[in-house]
Design a protein around this motif. Structure first.
Motif, PDB file in Angstrom:
ATOM      1  N   ILE A 186     -10.760  11.061   8.358  1.00 40.06           N
ATOM      2  CA  ILE A 186     -11.619  10.358   7.407  1.00 40.06           C
ATOM      3  C   ILE A 186     -11.150   8.905   7.297  1.00 40.06           C
ATOM      4  O   ILE A 186      -9.986   8.647   6.986  1.00 40.06           O
ATOM      5  N   PRO A 187     -12.025   7.936   7.563  1.00 36.78           N
ATOM      6  CA  PRO A 187     -11.624   6.532   7.437  1.00 36.78           C
ATOM      7  C   PRO A 187     -11.529   6.130   5.965  1.00 36.78           C
ATOM      8  O   PRO A 187     -12.292   6.608   5.129  1.00 36.78           O
ATOM      9  N   LEU A 188     -10.581   5.255   5.668  1.00 39.17           N
ATOM     10  CA  LEU A 188     -10.406   4.716   4.319  1.00 39.17           C
ATOM     11  C   LEU A 188     -10.675   3.222   4.356  1.00 39.17           C
ATOM     12  O   LEU A 188     -10.271   2.530   5.287  1.00 39.17           O
ATOM     13  N   ALA A 211     -12.771  12.261  -5.716  1.00 40.89           N
ATOM     14  CA  ALA A 211     -12.120  10.951  -5.695  1.00 40.89           C
ATOM     15  C   ALA A 211     -12.331  10.183  -6.994  1.00 40.89           C
ATOM     16  O   ALA A 211     -11.503   9.352  -7.363  1.00 40.89           O
ATOM     17  N   TYR A 212     -13.426  10.454  -7.691  1.00 47.49           N
ATOM     18  CA  TYR A 212     -13.679   9.745  -8.953  1.00 47.49           C
ATOM     19  C   TYR A 212     -12.929  10.343 -10.135  1.00 47.49           C
ATOM     20  O   TYR A 212     -12.721   9.662 -11.137  1.00 47.49           O
ATOM     21  N   ILE A 213     -12.507  11.598 -10.036  1.00 49.33           N
ATOM     22  CA  ILE A 213     -11.804  12.193 -11.178  1.00 49.33           C
ATOM     23  C   ILE A 213     -10.323  12.430 -10.914  1.00 49.33           C
ATOM     24  O   ILE A 213      -9.552  12.562 -11.858  1.00 49.33           O
ATOM     25  N   ASN A 214      -9.913  12.464  -9.660  1.00 53.10           N
ATOM     26  CA  ASN A 214      -8.513  12.720  -9.324  1.00 53.10           C
ATOM     27  C   ASN A 214      -7.741  11.393  -9.262  1.00 53.10           C
ATOM     28  O   ASN A 214      -8.089  10.516  -8.475  1.00 53.10           O
ATOM     29  N   PRO A 215      -6.688  11.235 -10.065  1.00 52.12           N
ATOM     30  CA  PRO A 215      -5.939   9.968 -10.071  1.00 52.12           C
ATOM     31  C   PRO A 215      -5.268   9.640  -8.742  1.00 52.12           C
ATOM     32  O   PRO A 215      -4.878   8.498  -8.528  1.00 52.12           O
ATOM     33  N   GLN A 216      -5.134  10.594  -7.835  1.00 52.89           N
ATOM     34  CA  GLN A 216      -4.533  10.297  -6.535  1.00 52.89           C
ATOM     35  C   GLN A 216      -5.423   9.388  -5.691  1.00 52.89           C
ATOM     36  O   GLN A 216      -4.980   8.842  -4.689  1.00 52.89           O
ATOM     37  N   TYR A 274       0.856  -1.189   0.000  1.00 53.45           N
ATOM     38  CA  TYR A 274       0.000   0.000   0.000  1.00 53.45           C
ATOM     39  C   TYR A 274       0.894   1.243   0.000  1.00 53.45           C
ATOM     40  O   TYR A 274       1.625   1.474   0.952  1.00 53.45           O
ATOM     41  N   GLN A 275       0.848   2.019  -1.070  1.00 54.11           N
ATOM     42  CA  GLN A 275       1.543   3.310  -1.153  1.00 54.11           C
ATOM     43  C   GLN A 275       0.478   4.373  -1.335  1.00 54.11           C
ATOM     44  O   GLN A 275      -0.078   4.531  -2.422  1.00 54.11           O
ATOM     45  N   LEU A 276       0.172   5.115  -0.267  1.00 57.37           N
ATOM     46  CA  LEU A 276      -0.910   6.090  -0.313  1.00 57.37           C
ATOM     47  C   LEU A 276      -0.456   7.406  -0.936  1.00 57.37           C
ATOM     48  O   LEU A 276       0.676   7.835  -0.763  1.00 57.37           O
ATOM     49  N   SER A 277      -1.378   8.049  -1.619  1.00 64.59           N
ATOM     50  CA  SER A 277      -1.115   9.369  -2.205  1.00 64.59           C
ATOM     51  C   SER A 277      -1.193  10.423  -1.102  1.00 64.59           C
ATOM     52  O   SER A 277      -1.676  10.178   0.006  1.00 64.59           O
ATOM     53  N   ASP A 278      -0.721  11.622  -1.426  1.00 60.84           N
ATOM     54  CA  ASP A 278      -0.791  12.730  -0.466  1.00 60.84           C
ATOM     55  C   ASP A 278      -2.241  13.058  -0.105  1.00 60.84           C
ATOM     56  O   ASP A 278      -2.541  13.378   1.048  1.00 60.84           O
ATOM     57  N   SER A 279      -3.140  12.964  -1.081  1.00 63.79           N
ATOM     58  CA  SER A 279      -4.553  13.241  -0.811  1.00 63.79           C
ATOM     59  C   SER A 279      -5.131  12.244   0.184  1.00 63.79           C
ATOM     60  O   SER A 279      -5.882  12.627   1.089  1.00 63.79           O
ATOM     61  N   ALA A 280      -4.788  10.973   0.027  1.00 61.68           N
ATOM     62  CA  ALA A 280      -5.289   9.942   0.949  1.00 61.68           C
ATOM     63  C   ALA A 280      -4.694  10.131   2.343  1.00 61.68           C
ATOM     64  O   ALA A 280      -5.404   9.998   3.354  1.00 61.68           O
ATOM     65  N   LYS A 281      -3.414  10.490   2.411  1.00 60.47           N
ATOM     66  CA  LYS A 281      -2.786  10.734   3.720  1.00 60.47           C
ATOM     67  C   LYS A 281      -3.405  11.944   4.411  1.00 60.47           C
ATOM     68  O   LYS A 281      -3.642  11.921   5.621  1.00 60.47           O
ATOM     69  N   ASP A 282      -3.677  13.002   3.650  1.00 61.26           N
ATOM     70  CA  ASP A 282      -4.315  14.193   4.218  1.00 61.26           C
ATOM     71  C   ASP A 282      -5.704  13.869   4.756  1.00 61.26           C
ATOM     72  O   ASP A 282      -6.094  14.332   5.833  1.00 61.26           O
ATOM     73  N   ALA A 283      -6.455  13.068   3.993  1.00 57.31           N
ATOM     74  CA  ALA A 283      -7.797  12.680   4.442  1.00 57.31           C
ATOM     75  C   ALA A 283      -7.714  11.891   5.750  1.00 57.31           C
ATOM     76  O   ALA A 283      -8.489  12.134   6.681  1.00 57.31           O
TER      77      ALA A 283
END
Length: 194
Positions: free
Chosen positions: A71-73, A175-180, A57-66
């Motif tokens: 925000i749960p993932l 989340a549906y349009i951003n590739p991160q 699992y390599q998370l993007s900056d957007s996922a880490k910020d969330a």
């Protein structure tokens, strides 16, 4: 007014350049974040087959910020086993899901990983430790030996899917349009050894 051949080629060139500019950010980010299945296998232990897998699992900056904002993932690990047949289509023997939730709790300064399928919970002081726990599946019972016949050929597959529908409503369109936010793996396939 008729369009000349040179105008059509210029228009086609402009369209191709726009498409390349639009795709470039995807290829730039592709190496920085992803979910990949490094290895997966099912082995016979006693009277049941068990799954062992390594996932990166390599998370993007957007996922880490969330995550940092509470925000749960959610990810779902799908495991399928099919019997290969020469006629019609393959016969599905198993379709199992293992669902994970990771969330950061700011007051406690911990990351909590919950296996939604089994109810197991783990608390971790760092994100890397939490992701490491999600990345290792070891000796998880999947199916009985009695479900397999010796004269048939079986294919097993595994995929990790990020659940964008579990994000808060204002974040979902992004989340549906951003590739991160493309944090799902491809299918990992292998032959099941009897």
């Amino acid at each position: 007014m008729p369009v000349s051949l040179s105008d059509k080629s210029q228009l086609l060139t402009i369209c191709l350049l726009c498409a390349l500019v639009w795709l470039c950010p995807v290829s730039v980010y592709a190496d920085e974040f992803a979910v990949n299945i490094k290895k997966a296998e099912m082995t016979l232990r006693g009277n049941s087959y068990v799954l062992s897998a390594d996932i990166d699992y390599q998370l993007s900056d957007s996922a880490k910020d969330a995550l940092q904002n509470g925000i749960p993932l959610f990810w779902t690990v799908q495991v399928k086993v099919q019997q290969r047949r020469a006629y019609l289509w393959n016969k599905k023997l198993l379709d199992k899901e293992i669902r994970y939730r990771i969330q950061y709790h700011a007051l406690l300064n911990i990351y909590r990983v919950r296996n939604e399928s089994s109810g197991a919970v783990g608390n971790f002081s760092t994100l890397s430790a939490a992701l490491h726990t999600m990345s290792m599946i070891r000796n998880m019972p999947i199916m009985d030996k009695a479900d397999i016949t010796q004269d048939a050929h079986y294919i097993a597959g595994m995929k990790v899917s990020f659940d964008r529908d579990e994000l808060p409503l204002p974040l979902r369109p992004i989340a549906y349009i951003n590739p991160q936010w493309y944090l799902s793996s491809d299918w990992y396939l292998w032959s099941l050894k009897k």
